[in-house]
Design a protein around this motif. Structure first.
Motif, short mmCIF file in Angstrom:
data_model
loop_
_atom_site.label_atom_id
_atom_site.label_comp_id
_atom_site.label_asym_id
_atom_site.label_seq_id
_atom_site.Cartn_x
_atom_site.Cartn_y
_atom_site.Cartn_z
N TYR A 36 0.86 -1.62 -0.11
CA TYR A 36 -0.01 -0.13 0.15
C TYR A 36 1.28 1.13 -0.27
N GLN A 39 2.32 1.78 -3.87
CA GLN A 39 1.89 2.32 -4.40
C GLN A 39 0.41 3.34 -4.51
N THR A 40 0.43 4.51 -2.75
CA THR A 40 0.03 4.88 -2.70
C THR A 40 1.42 6.44 -2.41
#
Length: 200
Positions: A36, A39-40
């Motif tokens: 995560y 991806q961010t």
């Protein structure tokens, strides 16, 4: 004594199981959290480009950008170390009747033993050194029995130290003729009292 060891083995196995379950959750969730974060990161980079003072919580994003992945990696490594320790404890406590000696690399049980006692050694010495020679000729033996011997010797060496600047060195090397392997546990502690030597 045999009954005590059997009870200890059962206790260690039970505790290992209870430790493994939450540690597996930690490992899986940390891996997901790492994905995560990756991806961010592009989205946060865009926001930081427009707002150089971008903060997350009370920290600047430019400081967190590289810190967060490093924290995730450190947590994954710690979880992996817990898993290794649990595995070594379970193997150490497993009872086996009349094991047959098998060819093995002496370095393997020595490393396992060191993994088990290293936290204890770190409390008594700042100078522990493992000096294993690569490519040792195989010996015939039983890995868990050798682990137990090395654990006991290392614990004894730690108990003999009186100051943290005293060292413990564990070298292993092949004999010059290649027909034997020599393992030593050397410490700079007080040594054995002369009057106790005949009782060894």
């Amino acid at each position: 004594q045999a009954q005590k060891m059997a009870a200890l083995g059962a206790l260690v196995s039970g505790v290992a199981h209870e430790v493994n379950n939450p540690n597996n959750v930690i490992g899986l969730n940390t891996a997901t959290l790492g994905r995560y974060i990756e991806q961010t990161r592009p989205l946060l980079d865009e926001l930081a480009a427009r707002d150089p003072d971008l903060r997350i919580g009370n920290q600047h994003y430019r400081e967190l950008r590289d810190t967060l992945p490093a924290l995730v990696r450190a947590t994954q490594q710690a979880s992996g170390r817990i898993a290794t320790l649990v595995k070594e404890l379970k193997a150490f406590a497993r009872a086996e009747a009349a094991p047959q000696p098998l060819p093995l690399d002496l370095n393997a049980p020595v490393r396992s033993a060191v993994t088990l006692v290293q936290p204890q050694l770190a409390k008594v010495t700042a100078h522990f050194r493992l000096a294993l020679a690569p490519g040792l000729p195989p010996i015939r033996g039983h890995q868990q029995h050798i682990e137990q011997v090395v654990v006991n010797l290392l614990q004894n060496a730690g108990n003999a130290l009186t100051r943290p600047d005293q060292a413990i060195v564990l070298p292993a090397a092949a004999a010059p003729d290649g027909r034997a392997v020599l393992l030593s546990v050397l410490d700079e502690g007080a040594g054995i009292r002369p009057e106790d030597l005949p009782r060894l």
